[in-house]
Write an enzyme that holds these catalytic residues in place. Structure first.
Site, mmCIF file in Angstrom:
data_model
loop_
_atom_site.group_PDB
_atom_site.id
_atom_site.type_symbol
_atom_site.label_atom_id
_atom_site.label_comp_id
_atom_site.label_asym_id
_atom_site.label_seq_id
_atom_site.Cartn_x
_atom_site.Cartn_y
_atom_site.Cartn_z
ATOM 1 N N HIS A 1 33.467 -48.265 6.387
ATOM 2 C CA HIS A 1 33.740 -47.392 7.538
ATOM 3 C C HIS A 1 34.838 -47.990 8.421
ATOM 4 O O HIS A 1 34.722 -48.021 9.644
ATOM 5 C CB HIS A 1 32.466 -47.166 8.347
ATOM 6 C CG HIS A 1 31.483 -46.252 7.658
ATOM 7 N ND1 HIS A 1 31.654 -44.894 7.603
ATOM 8 C CD2 HIS A 1 30.339 -46.520 6.989
ATOM 9 C CE1 HIS A 1 30.632 -44.350 6.924
ATOM 10 N NE2 HIS A 1 29.842 -45.327 6.538
ATOM 11 N N GLU B 1 26.814 -48.096 3.751
ATOM 12 C CA GLU B 1 27.667 -47.200 2.971
ATOM 13 C C GLU B 1 28.997 -47.856 2.619
ATOM 14 O O GLU B 1 30.066 -47.424 3.050
ATOM 15 C CB GLU B 1 27.882 -45.890 3.739
ATOM 16 C CG GLU B 1 26.593 -45.086 3.867
ATOM 17 C CD GLU B 1 26.794 -43.751 4.541
ATOM 18 O OE1 GLU B 1 26.046 -42.809 4.233
ATOM 19 O OE2 GLU B 1 27.700 -43.637 5.413
ATOM 20 N N ASP C 1 34.818 -46.389 13.439
ATOM 21 C CA ASP C 1 34.518 -45.791 12.143
ATOM 22 C C ASP C 1 35.828 -45.414 11.476
ATOM 23 O O ASP C 1 36.906 -45.677 12.023
ATOM 24 C CB ASP C 1 33.593 -44.577 12.294
ATOM 25 C CG ASP C 1 32.608 -44.476 11.140
ATOM 26 O OD1 ASP C 1 33.057 -44.254 10.001
ATOM 27 O OD2 ASP C 1 31.400 -44.645 11.364
#
Length: 564
Positions: free
Chosen positions: A254, A321, A183
């Site tokens: 990410h 995202e 991440d």
């Protein structure tokens, strides 16, 4: 002696002995007869239950006072590979499983029947008389995917902690560890061809303390990673417990930890990627991978090593995202869109996902990603310039049920893990005493009433629901105690939802579950799990803001935290 009705997850059928009996006694002469294919279960039995009882469980070949383990084609046909029939009379224990996995889940049930002290690692009363109640249990899981996602990127969990959680999953008959390894805040798996990913990407100089709205910081450097031998050990340990480890390598968002290690992976024509460090806070990060051939080749090399470490049929690529601001500004990204004839940045992300979907399929693996992987592609699975996803591609539905419904209707398999129901980082009560309280209130009863299959699906569409998963995001879980507190006891409720054939949510008998939990808390105590007590956090589990202000620690933060 424990009652057959105190089991968690609740088995399909139980038949107590037709007459009162003292149970089947377990003593130093009780032997194990391991039929073909069950040798691994016998090995686990002697290590775990033998360790707790101090009994040797020698090998047997027939006779009384034995525990017979067998793989049964009849059980496989009637109950499936993970199903089992456990028969206990005054003289023998007969375990018949549809496969070695079924035998192993039966052994987990047998351990519960022995009582909470069977969960210790050494005997506390060497002279104790052990026994299990007589009767018959016939059981099988509702779903084939019964998982927990563990985020070790936000806060690293050392290897021994991961092994411990595999034991906890096995004790609850959960069979998938979704391992969130990368991440913005850290890269946790050694890639030998790209040493900078762990040499640089595994470490951050400091960490946001609490919710992203907090103004507090932990100024200590934080990090860590698993060597490839560590990963092999974790995978082997899981396999012995019939758990599949599904690795997640995040792309194209990410990814700041990877870009910090290799700045050429970022959008260098938009920002100075060489100035980026491993991210020290939480939220949705604007820095995403550049859609270049260099990036594709880089991650193909990464995935080549990942495939060599993880035999899982599924490889998770994240895909969620992913804000497109840098791609909108990047001449390189815009040129790629023009070159491919794509409609825009959303379809560019779909093209990125589709590339690795094809790449994995060509190597006999299946891509799985968060429900955003469908965005930018065709609604009916055909006709996109980027091409449709492979039939084997699957979706983790986290933004409610909608993504899973769309995927199932498009013919893709689905794992249901909606944040509103099974995000275990969310607070467990409305009171301010919850440690670092974020997200929605999701009580033990809320989790118990989670239903993985949306009623909108037809029978054929519902067949695409592989199962369910509870997600453990660790932004506010800085150590093992915090992980335990957030995960338990709610994981026990989730395990019953994923395993047992429960009625509709409104009809579920939560009072009965709570009654069975009274015994299960004693098992968790023996395992050393620092769960949230039914009456609320203990004094040392509370963690309000030190000065009592509104800094994001002492006040519940309404609404969801970032996903991944």
């Amino acid at each position: 002696m424990m009652d057959l009705m105190d089991l968690i997850p609740d088995p399909r059928h139980t038949w107590p002995a037709p007459r009162a009996a003292d149970g089947f006694p377990i003593d130093g002469d009780t032997a194990i007869e391991a039929g073909p294919g069950t040798e691994g279960v016998a090995r686990w039995f002697r290590a775990a239950i033998g360790g707790a009882t101090g009994l040797p469980f020698p090998e047997a070949a027939g006779g009384d006072n034995r525990i017979a383990l067998s793989i049964s084609p009849d059980v496989a046909r009637e109950l499936g590979g993970e199903g089992y029939r456990l028969t206990v009379d005054d003289h023998t224990v007969q375990v018949d499983g549809g496969s070695a996995a079924g035998v192993f889940w039966a052994a987990q049930t047998f351990r519960q029947m022995l009582g909470p002290d069977a969960y210790r690692v050494a005997p506390i009363d060497p002279g104790r008389a052990w026994s299990v109640p007589t009767g018959v249990i016939e059981d099988a899981p509702r779903f084939g995917w019964r998982g927990m996602m563990l985020d070790v990127a936000r806060h690293f969990m050392p290897k021994d902690g991961v092994l411990r959680y595999l034991d906890l999953l096995a004790a609850h008959k959960l069979n998938v560890l979704h391992f969130h390894l990368t991440d913005d805040q850290g890269w946790r798996v050694e890639i030998k061809s790209r040493p900078g990913l762990t040499g640089i990407g595994a470490w951050r100089p400091r960490t946001k303390w609490g919710h992203r709205a907090s103004d507090l910081w932990d100024e200590k450097p934080h990090g860590g990673y698993y060597t490839q031998d560590d990963i092999r050990e974790i995978v082997a340990y899981a396999a012995e417990r019939h758990i599949t480890v599904v690795p997640e390598i995040e792309i194209p968002g990410h990814s700041q930890a990877a870009i910090a290690a290799y700045p050429e992976l970022g959008n260098r024509d938009v920002i100075d990627t060489s100035s980026l460090t491993v991210w020290d806070t939480w939220g949705v990060n604007e820095n995403l991978l550049a859609p270049t051939d260099n990036t594709l080749r880089f991650y193909e090399e990464v995935f080549e090593e990942v495939l060599g470490l993880f035999p899982s049929p599924f490889i998770h690529i994240g895909g969620d995202e992913c804000p497109k601001g840098q791609w909108k500004e990047s001449a390189v990204a815009q040129a790629r869109i023009q070159e491919l004839g794509l409609s825009g940045e959303d379809e560019l992300q779909y093209w990125f996902v589709r590339h690795f979907d094809r790449w994995l399929a060509a190597r006999g693996r299946r891509l799985i990603g968060w429900d955003e992987i469908l965005e930018g592609g065709p609604a009916d699975g055909t006709g996109s310039r980027a091409g449709a996803l492979e039939p084997g591609a699957a979706v983790s539905s986290w933004r409610g049920y909608a993504g899973g419904i769309a995927a199932a209707r498009a013919g893709h398999d689905v794992v249901m893990c909606p944040e509103q129901q099974v995000y275990l980082d969310h607070r467990q009560a409305a009171g301010p005493g919850e440690p670092m309280p974020i997200g929605y209130v999701r009580t033990l009863e809320d989790v118990y009433r989670f239903e993985p299959v949306p009623p909108e699906l037809t029978e054929a569409e519902a067949a695409h629901v592989l199962g369910a998963q509870a997600n453990v995001w660790t932004e506010v879980m800085q150590d093992r105690s915090r992980v335990d507190y957030q995960v338990f006891p709610r994981l026990a409720a989730f395990a019953e939802v994923a395993w047992s054939a429960l009625p509709a949510p409104a009809e579920r008998d939560f009072a009965d579950f709570e009654q069975r939990m009274a015994e299960h808390y004693r098992r968790l105590d023996a395992l050393g799990v620092e769960y949230r007590p039914p009456g609320g956090p203990l004094p040392w589990q509370r963690r309000p803001a030190p000065d009592g202000n509104d800094a994001g620690l002492g006040r519940p933060i309404e609404g969801p935290p970032p996903n991944v």
